[in-house]
Design an enzyme around this catalytic site. Structure first.
Site, mmCIF file in Angstrom:
data_model
loop_
_atom_site.group_PDB
_atom_site.id
_atom_site.type_symbol
_atom_site.label_atom_id
_atom_site.label_comp_id
_atom_site.label_asym_id
_atom_site.label_seq_id
_atom_site.Cartn_x
_atom_site.Cartn_y
_atom_site.Cartn_z
ATOM 1 N N ASP A 198 94.039 56.025 53.665
ATOM 2 C CA ASP A 198 92.431 55.873 53.542
ATOM 3 C C ASP A 198 92.127 56.457 52.270
ATOM 4 O OD1 ASP A 198 91.737 54.865 55.999
ATOM 5 O OD2 ASP A 198 91.308 56.582 57.000
ATOM 6 N N ILE A 199 92.974 57.502 51.992
ATOM 7 C CA ILE A 199 92.612 58.205 50.567
ATOM 8 C C ILE A 199 93.095 57.266 49.323
ATOM 9 C CG2 ILE A 199 93.202 60.256 49.013
ATOM 10 C CD1 ILE A 199 93.248 61.909 51.621
#
Length: 193
Positions: free
Chosen positions: A166-167
Protein backbone atom coordinates in the site's frame (compact mmCIF):
# COMPACT_ATOMS: atom_id res chain seq x y z
CA UNK A 1 10.01 22.29 4.93
CA UNK A 2 9.20 23.76 1.53
CA UNK A 3 5.52 24.36 0.76
CA UNK A 4 5.84 23.98 -3.03
CA UNK A 5 2.21 22.91 -3.50
CA UNK A 6 0.53 25.85 -1.79
CA UNK A 7 -2.51 26.83 -3.85
CA UNK A 8 -3.14 23.25 -5.02
CA UNK A 9 -6.41 21.66 -3.88
CA UNK A 10 -6.77 17.90 -3.63
CA UNK A 11 -10.09 16.11 -3.12
CA UNK A 12 -9.52 12.54 -1.97
CA UNK A 13 -12.28 9.94 -1.66
CA UNK A 14 -10.00 7.60 0.20
CA UNK A 15 -9.66 4.97 2.85
CA UNK A 16 -7.04 2.74 4.43
CA UNK A 17 -3.43 3.35 3.31
CA UNK A 18 -2.53 3.73 -0.39
CA UNK A 19 -4.51 6.86 -1.36
CA UNK A 20 -4.16 8.47 2.09
CA UNK A 21 -0.38 8.01 1.82
CA UNK A 22 -0.27 9.85 -1.52
CA UNK A 23 -2.54 12.67 -0.37
CA UNK A 24 -0.70 13.03 2.95
CA UNK A 25 2.53 13.74 1.12
CA UNK A 26 0.75 16.32 -1.03
CA UNK A 27 -0.51 17.93 2.20
CA UNK A 28 3.03 17.87 3.61
CA UNK A 29 4.11 19.85 0.54
CA UNK A 30 1.48 22.52 1.19
CA UNK A 31 -1.53 21.34 -0.81
CA UNK A 32 -4.99 21.74 0.69
CA UNK A 33 -6.25 18.17 0.98
CA UNK A 34 -9.92 17.48 1.63
CA UNK A 35 -10.46 13.87 2.70
CA UNK A 36 -13.93 12.52 1.94
CA UNK A 37 -14.97 9.75 4.32
CA UNK A 38 -18.05 7.59 4.32
CA UNK A 39 -20.59 8.33 7.11
CA UNK A 40 -19.02 5.78 9.47
CA UNK A 41 -15.56 7.17 8.74
CA UNK A 42 -12.46 5.64 7.21
CA UNK A 43 -12.15 2.10 8.58
CA UNK A 44 -8.45 2.81 9.27
CA UNK A 45 -9.66 4.93 12.21
CA UNK A 46 -10.25 1.62 13.99
CA UNK A 47 -6.97 -0.19 13.30
CA UNK A 48 -5.75 0.45 16.85
CA UNK A 49 -5.85 3.07 19.62
CA UNK A 50 -2.13 3.78 20.03
CA UNK A 51 -2.13 7.58 19.58
CA UNK A 52 -4.12 9.00 22.46
CA UNK A 53 -6.98 6.64 21.64
CA UNK A 54 -6.67 7.04 17.88
CA UNK A 55 -5.26 4.72 15.23
CA UNK A 56 -1.54 5.24 14.64
CA UNK A 57 -1.95 4.54 10.90
CA UNK A 58 -4.88 6.96 10.64
CA UNK A 59 -3.05 9.78 12.43
CA UNK A 60 0.14 9.20 10.41
CA UNK A 61 -1.67 9.19 7.07
CA UNK A 62 -4.22 11.95 7.65
CA UNK A 63 -2.51 14.69 9.62
CA UNK A 64 -2.76 18.09 7.97
CA UNK A 65 -5.91 17.27 6.01
CA UNK A 66 -9.42 18.61 6.19
CA UNK A 67 -12.11 15.95 6.43
CA UNK A 68 -15.78 15.64 5.58
CA UNK A 69 -18.14 12.67 5.88
CA UNK A 70 -20.44 12.20 2.89
CA UNK A 71 -22.89 9.47 1.99
CA UNK A 72 -22.30 9.35 -1.75
CA UNK A 73 -25.43 7.25 -2.26
CA UNK A 74 -27.40 10.45 -1.49
CA UNK A 75 -27.92 13.02 -4.24
CA UNK A 76 -27.36 15.99 -1.91
CA UNK A 77 -24.01 14.58 -0.73
CA UNK A 78 -22.92 13.88 -4.32
CA UNK A 79 -23.76 17.55 -5.04
CA UNK A 80 -21.40 18.58 -2.21
CA UNK A 81 -18.61 16.44 -3.67
CA UNK A 82 -19.31 17.82 -7.14
CA UNK A 83 -18.98 21.39 -5.81
CA UNK A 84 -15.63 20.49 -4.26
CA UNK A 85 -14.31 18.90 -7.46
CA UNK A 86 -15.14 22.06 -9.45
CA UNK A 87 -12.31 23.91 -7.70
CA UNK A 88 -9.93 20.94 -7.31
CA UNK A 89 -6.61 20.44 -9.05
CA UNK A 90 -6.34 16.75 -8.15
CA UNK A 91 -8.98 14.07 -7.48
CA UNK A 92 -7.76 10.83 -5.86
CA UNK A 93 -9.86 7.77 -5.08
CA UNK A 94 -9.24 4.19 -4.00
CA UNK A 95 -12.72 2.75 -3.60
CA UNK A 96 -13.63 -0.73 -4.79
CA UNK A 97 -13.15 -0.87 -8.59
CA UNK A 98 -16.14 0.60 -10.42
CA UNK A 99 -17.69 2.19 -7.33
CA UNK A 100 -16.72 5.79 -8.01
CA UNK A 101 -17.93 5.60 -11.63
CA UNK A 102 -21.34 4.32 -10.50
CA UNK A 103 -21.57 7.41 -8.29
CA UNK A 104 -20.85 9.73 -11.23
CA UNK A 105 -17.24 10.60 -10.41
CA UNK A 106 -15.29 8.31 -12.71
CA UNK A 107 -12.08 9.69 -14.16
CA UNK A 108 -13.35 9.66 -17.75
CA UNK A 109 -16.40 11.75 -16.85
CA UNK A 110 -14.47 14.13 -14.59
CA UNK A 111 -11.75 14.72 -17.19
CA UNK A 112 -14.37 15.55 -19.84
CA UNK A 113 -15.92 18.12 -17.52
CA UNK A 114 -12.64 19.47 -16.12
CA UNK A 115 -9.76 19.13 -18.62
CA UNK A 116 -7.21 20.65 -16.18
CA UNK A 117 -8.10 18.14 -13.44
CA UNK A 118 -5.63 15.41 -12.55
CA UNK A 119 -7.43 12.21 -11.55
CA UNK A 120 -5.77 9.30 -9.80
CA UNK A 121 -7.49 5.93 -9.38
CA UNK A 122 -5.69 3.48 -7.10
CA UNK A 123 -6.66 -0.18 -7.26
CA UNK A 124 -4.96 -3.42 -6.39
CA UNK A 125 -5.28 -5.16 -9.73
CA UNK A 126 -5.70 -2.41 -12.34
CA UNK A 127 -8.56 -1.49 -14.68
CA UNK A 128 -8.59 -4.60 -16.87
CA UNK A 129 -7.97 -8.29 -16.46
CA UNK A 130 -9.42 -11.22 -14.58
CA UNK A 131 -8.87 -9.71 -11.13
CA UNK A 132 -9.62 -6.04 -11.90
CA UNK A 133 -13.01 -6.19 -10.16
CA UNK A 134 -11.54 -7.41 -6.86
CA UNK A 135 -10.85 -5.41 -3.73
CA UNK A 136 -7.23 -5.51 -2.64
CA UNK A 137 -5.71 -5.25 0.79
CA UNK A 138 -2.00 -5.16 1.50
CA UNK A 139 -1.92 -8.75 2.78
CA UNK A 140 -3.61 -10.00 -0.40
CA UNK A 141 -1.10 -8.19 -2.60
CA UNK A 142 1.82 -9.45 -0.49
CA UNK A 143 0.51 -13.00 -0.88
CA UNK A 144 -0.28 -12.68 -4.61
CA UNK A 145 3.18 -11.30 -5.38
CA UNK A 146 5.00 -13.97 -3.40
CA UNK A 147 6.35 -11.56 -0.80
CA UNK A 148 4.82 -13.63 2.03
CA UNK A 149 6.65 -16.69 0.72
CA UNK A 150 10.05 -15.12 1.34
CA UNK A 151 9.28 -13.78 4.81
CA UNK A 152 8.01 -15.43 7.95
CA UNK A 153 9.40 -18.14 10.16
CA UNK A 154 10.08 -21.86 10.04
CA UNK A 155 6.36 -22.30 10.75
CA UNK A 156 5.32 -20.71 7.47
CA UNK A 157 4.99 -17.57 5.37
CA UNK A 158 4.00 -14.29 6.96
CA UNK A 159 2.99 -10.77 6.15
CA UNK A 160 5.71 -8.11 6.16
CA UNK A 161 5.16 -6.01 9.31
CA UNK A 162 4.14 -2.78 7.57
CA UNK A 163 1.76 -2.23 4.66
CA UNK A 164 4.64 -2.13 2.20
CA UNK A 165 2.51 -2.72 -0.91
CA UNK A 166 0.00 0.00 0.00
CA UNK A 167 2.79 2.42 0.86
CA UNK A 168 4.55 1.63 -2.43
CA UNK A 169 1.29 2.19 -4.33
CA UNK A 170 0.87 5.53 -2.56
CA UNK A 171 4.45 6.58 -3.36
CA UNK A 172 4.00 5.61 -7.00
CA UNK A 173 0.72 7.55 -7.16
CA UNK A 174 2.38 10.58 -5.55
CA UNK A 175 5.18 10.50 -8.12
CA UNK A 176 2.70 10.30 -11.01
CA UNK A 177 0.58 13.15 -9.57
CA UNK A 178 3.63 15.38 -9.21
CA UNK A 179 4.65 14.63 -12.81
CA UNK A 180 1.11 15.44 -13.97
CA UNK A 181 1.12 18.73 -12.05
CA UNK A 182 4.43 19.65 -13.69
CA UNK A 183 3.10 18.73 -17.14
CA UNK A 184 -0.07 20.75 -16.52
CA UNK A 185 2.07 23.81 -15.74
CA UNK A 186 3.60 23.47 -19.21
CA UNK A 187 0.57 22.41 -21.25
CA UNK A 188 -2.54 23.40 -19.27
CA UNK A 189 -3.84 19.84 -19.57
CA UNK A 190 -4.68 17.55 -16.68
CA UNK A 191 -4.18 13.78 -16.71
CA UNK A 192 -5.76 10.48 -15.76
CA UNK A 193 -3.56 8.29 -13.59
Amino acid sequence: MTRALEGITVVAVEQAVAAPYASSRLADAGARVIKVERPEGDFARNYDELVQGQSAYFVWLNRGKESICLDLTLEEDRAVLDAMVVSADVFIQNLKPGSISKLGFGSTDLRKRFPRLITCDISGFGDVGAHSHLKAYDLIVQAETGLCAITGTAHGPARVGVSVCDISAGMTALNAILQALFKRERTGEGASI
